[in-house]
Design a protein around this motif. Sequence first.
Motif, PDB file in Angstrom:
ATOM      1  N   UNK A 196     -12.055  -0.257   6.833  1.00  0.00           N
ATOM      2  CA  UNK A 196     -11.521  -1.609   6.918  1.00  0.00           C
ATOM      3  C   UNK A 196     -10.499  -1.857   5.816  1.00  0.00           C
ATOM      4  N   UNK A 197     -10.832  -1.412   4.606  1.00  0.00           N
ATOM      5  CA  UNK A 197      -9.905  -1.587   3.492  1.00  0.00           C
ATOM      6  C   UNK A 197      -8.584  -0.899   3.764  1.00  0.00           C
ATOM      7  N   UNK A 240      -6.416  -4.074   4.397  1.00  0.00           N
ATOM      8  CA  UNK A 240      -5.804  -4.358   3.098  1.00  0.00           C
ATOM      9  C   UNK A 240      -4.546  -3.539   2.877  1.00  0.00           C
ATOM     10  N   UNK A 241      -4.672  -2.214   3.014  1.00  0.00           N
ATOM     11  CA  UNK A 241      -3.532  -1.371   2.633  1.00  0.00           C
ATOM     12  C   UNK A 241      -2.392  -1.506   3.622  1.00  0.00           C
ATOM     13  N   UNK A 242      -2.671  -1.249   4.897  1.00  0.00           N
ATOM     14  CA  UNK A 242      -1.545  -1.199   5.820  1.00  0.00           C
ATOM     15  C   UNK A 242      -1.082  -2.581   6.246  1.00  0.00           C
ATOM     16  N   UNK A 243      -2.021  -3.485   6.546  1.00  0.00           N
ATOM     17  CA  UNK A 243      -1.603  -4.788   7.033  1.00  0.00           C
ATOM     18  C   UNK A 243      -1.133  -5.684   5.890  1.00  0.00           C
ATOM     19  N   UNK A 244      -2.066  -6.023   4.969  1.00  0.00           N
ATOM     20  CA  UNK A 244      -1.683  -6.909   3.866  1.00  0.00           C
ATOM     21  C   UNK A 244      -0.625  -6.262   2.973  1.00  0.00           C
ATOM     22  N   UNK A 252      -6.373  -2.531  -4.136  1.00  0.00           N
ATOM     23  CA  UNK A 252      -7.068  -2.515  -2.851  1.00  0.00           C
ATOM     24  C   UNK A 252      -8.438  -1.888  -3.002  1.00  0.00           C
ATOM     25  N   UNK A 253      -8.543  -0.897  -3.884  1.00  0.00           N
ATOM     26  CA  UNK A 253      -9.859  -0.279  -4.089  1.00  0.00           C
ATOM     27  C   UNK A 253     -10.838  -1.295  -4.666  1.00  0.00           C
ATOM     28  N   UNK A 275      -9.087   4.514  -0.118  1.00  0.00           N
ATOM     29  CA  UNK A 275      -8.254   3.394  -0.572  1.00  0.00           C
ATOM     30  C   UNK A 275      -7.735   3.500  -1.985  1.00  0.00           C
ATOM     31  N   UNK A 276      -7.634   4.668  -2.578  1.00  0.00           N
ATOM     32  CA  UNK A 276      -6.888   4.607  -3.830  1.00  0.00           C
ATOM     33  C   UNK A 276      -7.200   5.630  -4.883  1.00  0.00           C
TER      34      UNK A 276
END
Lengths: 554, 760
Positions: free
Chosen positions: A362-363, A367-371, A396-397, A472-473
């Motif tokens: 989900x992140x 978070x990463x691609x959309x936001x 994001x992490x 995520x990071x």
Amino acid sequence: MKNWIKSGAPWIWLSGATVSISLIMVVGLIGLIAVRGLSMYWPGDIHQMDVKNAQGNTEIIAGEIFDSEQVSKERLNDAGIVIETDQHIITRYLVKTGNRDVAGPDFRWVIENNIVAETFPEDIVVFERLEWGNLYGVIESIKEKAEYVVAPGATSAALWLAFNERLARATQLQEEITAIEKTEIGSINYDMERLRLKQRKLELANAFDAAARQNLENEKALLDSQYKSHQNNLANLYREIKRDSVQVKIANGTVVEVPVGHVVRAFKPNAMSIPQKMFFYVKSIWLFMTDDPREANTEGGIYPAIFGTVMMVLIMSVIVTPFGIMAAVYLREYAKQGVVTRTIRIAVNNLAGVPSIVYGVFGLGFFVYFLGGNIDQLFYPESLPAPTFGTPGIMWASLTLALLTVPVVIVATEEGLSRVPISIRQGSLALGATKWETLWKTVLPMASPAMMTGLILAVARAAGEVAPLMLVGVVKLAPSLPLDGDFPYLHLDRKFMHLGFHIFDVGFQSPNVEAARPLVYSTAFLLVCVIIVLNLAAIAIRNRLREKYKGLDH
Amino acid sequence: MTTTTAKSDLFAKTSKRQKWRMFNDKLAAWVVSLGGMSVIVAITLIFFYLLMVVLPLFEGAEIKKIQSYALPASSATASVAAANNEITSHYIIDEQGKIGVRFTSTGKAISFYTETGEVISEKALVDSPVSSFTTAESSSGVVAYGLENGSAVVVKVGFDIKYAESGKIVTPKFEYILGEDPVDVFARGESIKHLALQNGEESLTLVSISDTNRLRLSVFEYEESMFDDEISFEQSDYEVEGINYTPKKVLLDSTQRMLFIFDDLGSVYFYDISDKDDVQLYESKSLIETGSKITDIKFAAGSFSLLIGYENGRVAQWFPVRDESNNYSLAFVRDFDLGASAVSNIASEYFRKGFISSNEKGELGVHHLTAHSTLLAQNIEAGKLTHLAISPRANYLLAESEDGKLHFWHITNEYPEISVYSLWDKVWYEGYSEPEYTWQSSSASNEFEPKFSLVPLSFGTLKAAFYAMLVAMPLAILGAIYTAYFMSPKLRQTVKPTIEIMEALPTVILGFLAGLWFAPFLELNMPGVFSVVILLPLMILLFAYIWHKLPHSLVGWVPDGWQPVLLLPVIILFTWTAIAVSPAIEAAFFGGNLPTWLNDEMGIGYDQRNAMVVGFAMGFAIIPTIFSIAEDAIFSVPKHLTTGSLALGATPWQTLTKVVILTASPGIFSAVMIGFGRAVGETMIVLMATGNTPVLDFSFFEGMRTFSANIAVEMPESEVGSTHYRVLFLAALILFLFTFLFNTMAEVVRQHLRSKYSSL
């Protein structure tokens, strides 16, 4: 006997045994990690052995005993090694012989039966190097710019003294070099990149006129001149550090030339006394925690990983504490109690059980691609197509882990709020305080130990979770820390290193697994220590709370 | 006077302060509600976001008409064209879908703008009469004309992109890869009636059949000169005898080793031409039932599967299958039903295993082979379609209708590879000898058939969870029973925090110990470990019996409830002895090496990182979860039930089994469910302790791949927004729903239990 069985005693003993087994497993696991992790730093003796090899000749092998194993003769035969002996069980030793650049593999199995003679020469030095791992050998001579300063044949004490002098000098020079390269030149590069982005931004806004160009040119010129002076300094320093070299004779007789600038540390384990070894041990552990990694993370320290973990946990706490507490306060104090709140509570409880990888997915997607992608489009169009926030990073992490641990904080805070006796709330309201004042000044302070327990548990969980971070990071090796001296000082878009991921990476994605293994155990031990300390603190606070509120309940 | 002003001052001040307090209160309520709601919304957002990413996988295809125009014709006058019977042989569309090239039966290549039909240029590729036409694999862009004088011309079509002020200018370019002069095939001037070709890295093969039924293979081997970049080729011709039927179409596969000749009676002759001097017939079989007729035959992407269209509206997929003795035969794989009217044309996509079909009624169908799905069936109101062409990215379609018009459509067909069938059923993939469950998401080649079966992953997940529960359940439940019921309170105070620490241990550490320490240890000391597992309970019972038999004076000083402490040395001693003796046992019974013995004598493969290792490691991880919930449930059974049962004369054991456990059983059940949910979702242990091989094997000596490990490994490398990416999201969604469901059930059971207790 029948009566004994009928009384149920066998089952009682068996179930008691399961508790023992669990206890043994826990203690054994932590003990195993502790022993293997901590023993890495003790300077082990260097054995020099005369070993009979497959052709019947004797060769000299020198190194540390890393591990020992009892194997059956048949297993060795299956592996192609034939031993003439009546024994069924054979002991063999894993010897770390180092010298990877000059003598082949740096770990060798030596079978006990083949050892003809064994000595512990005091002169053998262990050189820890910047590249190619350890070198084991005896110092023969020292050269300065290709001329002998201490010729072969000098006493070993004289050689050792001279060598240490030059090593101290080289270490000092190396520190200066690193300071210039990492800090100074790093800052200049960063500033130049910012200038480029500034130019691009102006171009996109069609505001890049002659005046702006002139300004940018001036700044660039200034940076260029600074860079040139640093380069000159560096050239001098490199010339200086290349000056000395030491000639080392290794086990098979060859003499190897080692530039003193490549040596990080050198010591003579066979000549060290117990107090000296203890001091060395403590120093090694200190270096482990403060040094940067070397050799693809198989040597050196884990400082960036510790820093990254701490930074991420801090950012995560800053996010999770207010939101978790607000959600719990809302659920318990402000929302109307009924089916809706009950379902929300069940949902929050369940979310604590959802696999962490789902949060990672989900992140990554949201978070990463959309936001992140949208933030890039809106605020950083000049860097595109290279993403700034549209790629995994520490922010994001931390956000993903905050989402992961928010149920823990909510549940703990709710429990704390429920323990505050209703009499206190009612008394405060009766005295004329508003609901908010009651909460802020009486209820929340009384629930604060519970909130702290929740936060500690959240932090403990975040320090150990690796699966979502892989997406995520977290990276294997981060070139710079998220916090440094360049504006804006806290770089939330940078990738970082993490202790848990470091364990996975060093243990399973390493080019030299044997050398890396002790490092994995040490890192694991550090992580386990941190988590146990946090959990014990949480348990202690919780127990104290229970005692405190026992009287006030019901 | 002063008092009133003071009073009114005070009142004014107080009322201002009151207003501020009221405002503060309202603001706080508003902020807290907002913050709280947003957290709850964020939590539910997870499910909806995952769903949003996954849903497009199951959408069908859509087509939108862009334009219809007259066929782009050559500049020759209409009568000349009609006299020469100039019909379309083939279309090629460029990568961006802007330019089309129409190849005519008179050897002309006419390029035109797809959106308007305006002719850009025209090139005569041959200068003598044409008798046949063929294309190689569509992604190569190679076409060939067979001429009446027995020679052939081979042309490679490409598109040049130039950047000018007005934007991108795309022009088609034609490269004669075998030289400007036509290559001779039939020296005696017989015309080439049927042609097939394929172009590879090392050679180009041309298969020609003359009008007298002679079959000739022309192989052109490429040689790169050492001095410059020139590529030259060497032609070798081979004549093949034995064509005693009437060929209607000939096709050559991409390896240039399998030849398919279709005759006019609906049969196929399948030849092995890997040795050109000795061409063998693999088999010949009939492809039709009586009365039916074949209307079109094309290769799918990769030139391996044959797509055969029939008069009754069926399209069947056949491909070569190898048996144990390495003999090839053609097998029927699957078919698609287009309706009742005859299939008029089939066009395959360039890179995906999908195709477009049209029938006599003018219906267009968009299909996918692996997913066995028809994503669209629509009549495009243009009458019978004689030619179809797809653009390389499968987003544009050119359709030529019988009335001399060309229609240009846009297709949206993003994720055709996924259907419920391709995810959960056995699929017969190209190159396999039978349908199988396989997960293989990518490979190096462009025409790869992605294999997205979720069955091996689900199986792996359940297998790992099963072995973990096998290890964890007895230890956790029995331990919980003992701790809640029999243990002395002082010992309990030490044991409970220890179990909590066990729960807090990061799974990364458990995983790395399992992979780096336990797996090699197990392989080296297997007899020892097995003997511990089997004999330890007996040892414990033996010790218990001895303890029972010892005189009271010796053992009476040990209070009740300290059995675990007494057993500690027993267990440690026995385990140590068993491991120490293990090499001796291994040497005595198993020839010194148990894994090899298993392989040789029992035929059981042994993988160092296997289900046993995962079972122990993951079992360790979920023991504390099950333990704490079960222990809580048993401990909270009201004491008066126990005391009442004892008062009525039952033994402690009877009370435990017949009263306490039965009362607490829903709690134990919910503990097991939560533990199972946790086992299913565990990532790091599985990642490090299994071989991560997606195999369907019950053996506990083999590895597995689970959903969570699969996501962790493949997600960083999948293309964002692609089918693979979305399938991984689907896996995450499945995990989410599964654990959510289990945890909710367990929670509901627990709530029920709590209310039951309060009523007791």
